[in-house]
Design a protein around this motif. Structure first.
Motif, mmCIF file in Angstrom:
data_model
loop_
_atom_site.group_PDB
_atom_site.id
_atom_site.type_symbol
_atom_site.label_atom_id
_atom_site.label_comp_id
_atom_site.label_asym_id
_atom_site.label_seq_id
_atom_site.Cartn_x
_atom_site.Cartn_y
_atom_site.Cartn_z
ATOM 1 N N VAL A 121 4.569 -19.843 11.731
ATOM 2 C CA VAL A 121 5.089 -19.806 10.369
ATOM 3 C C VAL A 121 4.049 -20.290 9.361
ATOM 4 O O VAL A 121 3.844 -19.684 8.311
ATOM 5 C CB VAL A 121 6.359 -20.681 10.272
ATOM 6 C CG1 VAL A 121 6.855 -20.738 8.830
ATOM 7 C CG2 VAL A 121 7.447 -20.128 11.174
ATOM 8 N N GLY A 122 3.371 -21.412 9.665
ATOM 9 C CA GLY A 122 2.376 -21.947 8.747
ATOM 10 C C GLY A 122 1.220 -20.997 8.528
ATOM 11 O O GLY A 122 0.796 -20.760 7.395
ATOM 12 N N GLU A 123 0.707 -20.426 9.627
ATOM 13 C CA GLU A 123 -0.411 -19.481 9.518
ATOM 14 C C GLU A 123 0.007 -18.211 8.780
ATOM 15 O O GLU A 123 -0.778 -17.633 8.018
ATOM 16 C CB GLU A 123 -0.904 -19.098 10.918
ATOM 17 C CG GLU A 123 -1.658 -20.157 11.666
ATOM 18 C CD GLU A 123 -2.119 -19.623 13.010
ATOM 19 O OE1 GLU A 123 -3.333 -19.573 13.227
ATOM 20 O OE2 GLU A 123 -1.247 -19.246 13.814
ATOM 21 N N ARG A 124 1.241 -17.784 9.023
ATOM 22 C CA ARG A 124 1.682 -16.503 8.464
ATOM 23 C C ARG A 124 1.697 -16.540 6.926
ATOM 24 O O ARG A 124 1.300 -15.580 6.274
ATOM 25 C CB ARG A 124 3.070 -16.152 8.996
ATOM 26 C CG ARG A 124 3.547 -14.758 8.557
ATOM 27 C CD ARG A 124 4.883 -14.401 9.166
ATOM 28 N NE ARG A 124 4.756 -14.318 10.619
ATOM 29 C CZ ARG A 124 5.551 -14.931 11.466
ATOM 30 N NH1 ARG A 124 6.518 -15.706 11.005
ATOM 31 N NH2 ARG A 124 5.398 -14.782 12.771
ATOM 32 N N GLY A 125 2.159 -17.650 6.356
ATOM 33 C CA GLY A 125 2.210 -17.735 4.895
ATOM 34 C C GLY A 125 0.834 -17.603 4.269
ATOM 35 O O GLY A 125 0.648 -16.889 3.274
ATOM 36 N N PHE A 126 -0.160 -18.285 4.862
ATOM 37 C CA PHE A 126 -1.522 -18.206 4.338
ATOM 38 C C PHE A 126 -2.085 -16.799 4.518
ATOM 39 O O PHE A 126 -2.732 -16.245 3.621
ATOM 40 C CB PHE A 126 -2.412 -19.234 5.040
ATOM 41 C CG PHE A 126 -3.817 -19.283 4.508
ATOM 42 C CD1 PHE A 126 -4.088 -19.814 3.263
ATOM 43 C CD2 PHE A 126 -4.880 -18.786 5.260
ATOM 44 C CE1 PHE A 126 -5.385 -19.860 2.770
ATOM 45 C CE2 PHE A 126 -6.175 -18.816 4.774
ATOM 46 C CZ PHE A 126 -6.426 -19.367 3.518
ATOM 47 N N ALA A 127 -1.834 -16.195 5.685
ATOM 48 C CA ALA A 127 -2.338 -14.847 5.948
ATOM 49 C C ALA A 127 -1.723 -13.825 5.000
ATOM 50 O O ALA A 127 -2.402 -12.893 4.549
ATOM 51 C CB ALA A 127 -2.053 -14.468 7.395
ATOM 52 N N GLN A 128 -0.439 -13.991 4.708
ATOM 53 C CA GLN A 128 0.213 -13.047 3.786
ATOM 54 C C GLN A 128 -0.406 -13.134 2.385
ATOM 55 O O GLN A 128 -0.554 -12.114 1.702
ATOM 56 C CB GLN A 128 1.716 -13.343 3.731
ATOM 57 C CG GLN A 128 2.459 -12.895 4.987
ATOM 58 C CD GLN A 128 3.903 -13.347 5.001
ATOM 59 O OE1 GLN A 128 4.257 -14.382 4.421
ATOM 60 N NE2 GLN A 128 4.749 -12.586 5.678
ATOM 61 N N ALA A 129 -0.778 -14.355 1.972
ATOM 62 C CA ALA A 129 -1.448 -14.501 0.679
ATOM 63 C C ALA A 129 -2.806 -13.810 0.689
ATOM 64 O O ALA A 129 -3.203 -13.144 -0.279
ATOM 65 C CB ALA A 129 -1.601 -15.987 0.335
ATOM 66 N N GLN A 130 -3.546 -13.967 1.808
ATOM 67 C CA GLN A 130 -4.839 -13.285 1.940
ATOM 68 C C GLN A 130 -4.670 -11.770 1.918
ATOM 69 O O GLN A 130 -5.455 -11.044 1.292
ATOM 70 C CB GLN A 130 -5.518 -13.705 3.244
ATOM 71 C CG GLN A 130 -6.069 -15.119 3.245
ATOM 72 C CD GLN A 130 -6.759 -15.431 4.559
ATOM 73 O OE1 GLN A 130 -6.113 -15.493 5.624
ATOM 74 N NE2 GLN A 130 -8.061 -15.621 4.508
ATOM 75 N N ILE A 131 -3.656 -11.282 2.616
ATOM 76 C CA ILE A 131 -3.397 -9.837 2.659
ATOM 77 C C ILE A 131 -3.122 -9.299 1.259
ATOM 78 O O ILE A 131 -3.640 -8.244 0.857
ATOM 79 C CB ILE A 131 -2.219 -9.544 3.606
ATOM 80 C CG1 ILE A 131 -2.655 -9.738 5.061
ATOM 81 C CG2 ILE A 131 -1.692 -8.121 3.393
ATOM 82 C CD1 ILE A 131 -1.517 -9.682 6.060
ATOM 83 N N ALA A 132 -2.305 -10.024 0.488
ATOM 84 C CA ALA A 132 -1.999 -9.583 -0.879
ATOM 85 C C ALA A 132 -3.263 -9.517 -1.733
ATOM 86 O O ALA A 132 -3.456 -8.573 -2.505
ATOM 87 C CB ALA A 132 -0.979 -10.536 -1.502
ATOM 88 N N GLN A 133 -4.141 -10.520 -1.590
ATOM 89 C CA GLN A 133 -5.385 -10.534 -2.358
ATOM 90 C C GLN A 133 -6.308 -9.389 -1.962
ATOM 91 O O GLN A 133 -6.929 -8.745 -2.811
ATOM 92 C CB GLN A 133 -6.094 -11.872 -2.173
ATOM 93 C CG GLN A 133 -5.394 -13.038 -2.857
ATOM 94 C CD GLN A 133 -6.143 -14.347 -2.668
ATOM 95 O OE1 GLN A 133 -7.038 -14.448 -1.836
ATOM 96 N NE2 GLN A 133 -5.775 -15.356 -3.447
ATOM 97 N N LEU A 134 -6.417 -9.146 -0.651
ATOM 98 C CA LEU A 134 -7.281 -8.059 -0.180
ATOM 99 C C LEU A 134 -6.757 -6.695 -0.624
ATOM 100 O O LEU A 134 -7.541 -5.802 -0.976
ATOM 101 C CB LEU A 134 -7.412 -8.116 1.340
ATOM 102 C CG LEU A 134 -8.241 -9.289 1.883
ATOM 103 C CD1 LEU A 134 -8.097 -9.381 3.402
ATOM 104 C CD2 LEU A 134 -9.707 -9.134 1.499
ATOM 105 N N LYS A 135 -5.440 -6.517 -0.622
ATOM 106 C CA LYS A 135 -4.864 -5.251 -1.089
ATOM 107 C C LYS A 135 -5.153 -5.039 -2.574
ATOM 108 O O LYS A 135 -5.478 -3.926 -2.999
ATOM 109 C CB LYS A 135 -3.362 -5.241 -0.832
ATOM 110 C CG LYS A 135 -2.980 -5.003 0.620
ATOM 111 C CD LYS A 135 -1.469 -4.934 0.789
ATOM 112 C CE LYS A 135 -1.104 -4.585 2.221
ATOM 113 N NZ LYS A 135 0.372 -4.514 2.413
ATOM 114 N N GLN A 136 -5.025 -6.128 -3.345
ATOM 115 C CA GLN A 136 -5.337 -6.025 -4.765
ATOM 116 C C GLN A 136 -6.816 -5.697 -4.974
ATOM 117 O O GLN A 136 -7.164 -4.885 -5.842
ATOM 118 C CB GLN A 136 -4.984 -7.326 -5.479
ATOM 119 C CG GLN A 136 -5.175 -7.254 -6.992
ATOM 120 C CD GLN A 136 -4.790 -8.540 -7.683
ATOM 121 O OE1 GLN A 136 -4.895 -9.621 -7.122
ATOM 122 N NE2 GLN A 136 -4.347 -8.450 -8.924
#
Length: 427
Positions: A121-136
């Motif tokens: 859960v902890g890793e997933r939240g950070f990874a999702q933020a990274q994914i959003a930034q990379l998509k942008q």
């Protein structure tokens, strides 16, 4: 023509010379401030001559570079014989992502999305933020953007002279300082305090402060009025020469105001009123730009596109936005001759406010307009927006701006000193 300098001016020349010859390793910036008519430009030129420095030639090594924040200020300097350029064109360049960068970003995104289901859960939240930034990032990776130019001519200069420095913000100032070159900055403490985020070079005590109006300048009616404004003296109605007048605002119509090169006012409410009246008088009745010669000004920095707050724009091929009614699209050219590559997207909100002002519009549409160019009609602009620029003929519409007597003096002084030759003060 020989020029006799005052003792204060001679001391300033000696100070600049001593700094450049002996102290630039400890003090990168030398601040020469003075009121309009005190000879800042003259003593700077004389100090450079005394140092034996010459304007830097294109592709050359050594010499002096001259720059200012706005294209209009650069145009004025160039007309007076000083080969200047905008700070933006001097130290930034267009850049686009390489195929390797695109591939690397795509692979990083794919790896994160592949590993996401196996994360805690902890890793997933950070990874999702990274994914959003990379998509942008990928959504805009093919767009050209402006970056610091490591091959700028400033790298090979001996000295940089910056005029009208009150508009230079912290980020741009640090980019200028990063080249490690001595910088001589010129400013006027009588002007309006710069808006938030600007005025990096004006925050420190000046090394030289010129206060005495020299004799030649004292003969100028514009500078006489400016000095009266700075001292808070009442300026009488009437003619001061055949190009400088103070008249009732009710005696001049919007069509007549168009004869001035630029109209300057105090408040945004006045600006919107004057712009609507003046653009109609100029024959432009549409609510939004059509690209047929309207006067447009940029309202927010877009460094990725080379657009600066206060820069005038020429639009062409204006079209509605196919996906939203809050924007339109156009090709754009800046006032320093730069064609911004590709079709750009503009926020409509400021133009809507000229039809029906909505005080909540900016807050409500803040997210929607974040990636859009914010611009407005530029027939009339506030004095804050006029800082750093000069025009040959100016109309100052005095709407009583100023919450305090000091604000009032600074506003009127700044507005008047935007004029070079002709001034119409309306009150």
């Amino acid at each position: 023509m020989s020029i006799t300098v005052s003792e204060a001016q001679a001391k300033a020349i000696r100070g600049i010379r001593d700094w450049f010859l002996h102290r630039t390793h400890k003090q990168q910036v030398f601040r020469t401030f003075g009121y309009a008519g005190t000879g800042k430009t003259t003593i700077t030129s004389m100090a450079i001559d005394a140092l034996g420095l010459q304007p830097m030639t294109p592709g050359g090594l050594g010499g002096v570079l001259f720059a200012a924040f706005t294209g209009k200020a650069v145009h004025v300097m160039t007309q007076k014989g000083t080969p200047a350029q905008t700070i933006h064109s001097l130290i930034y360049r267009l850049s686009e992502a390489t195929p390797e960068e695109i591939a690397r970003t795509t692979e990083e995104l794919a790896a994160l999305e592949r590993d996401l289901p196996r994360m805690g859960v902890g890793e997933r939240g950070f990874a999702q933020a990274q994914i959003a930034q990379l998509k942008q990032r990928l959504d805009h990776i093919h767009e050209l953007r402006f970056v610091l130019n490591s091959q700028s001519a400033l790298r090979d200069a001996d000295l940089l002279v910056l005029d009208e420095v009150s508009m230079v913000g912290e980020d741009m100032a640090h980019d200028l300082l990063s080249f490690g070159k001595p910088i001589l900055v010129l400013g006027d403490p009588g002007q309006l305090a710069p808006v938030r985020g600007t005025g990096f070079f004006t925050q420190a005590v000046p090394d030289v402060m010129l206060t005495e109006i020299h004799r030649q300048a004292a003969d100028s009616p514009i500078l006489r009025l400016a000095t009266m404004a700075r001292h808070g003296q009442e300026i009488p109605f009437g003619a001061f020469d055949d190009q400088v007048w103070k008249m009732s605002r009710h005696a001049v119509c919007p069509a007549q105001m168009l004869q001035g090169e630029q109209v300057i006012c105090g408040t945004h409410a006045t600006r919107r009123h004057l712009n609507s009246a003046m653009k109609t008088a100029a024959g432009f009745t549409a609510d939004y730009p059509s690209g047929a010669g309207e006067k447009i000004i940029c309202l927010r920095n877009r460094h990725d596109l080379g657009l600066i707050n206060g820069m005038f724009l020429t639009l062409s091929d204006v079209q509605g936005h196919p996906h939203t009614d809050r924007a339109f699209q156009a090709n754009v050219q800046t006032d320093d001759g730069l064609f911004v590559p590709g079709v750009q997207e503009f926020w409509r909100g400021e133009f809507d406010d000229h039809v029906r002002f909505d005080p909540d519009r900016q807050r409500r549409e803040a997210i929607a307009c974040r990636r859009l160019i914010q611009s407005s009609w530029g027939y009339a602009i506030t004095c804050h927006k006029a800082q750093g620029s000069q025009w040959s003929n100016v109309v100052v519409f005095d709407d009583g701006f100023g919450r305090t007597p000091d604000d009032r003096k600074r506003w009127l002084y700044t507005a008047i000193t935007r004029a070079e030759h002709g001034l119409l003060l309306l009150a």
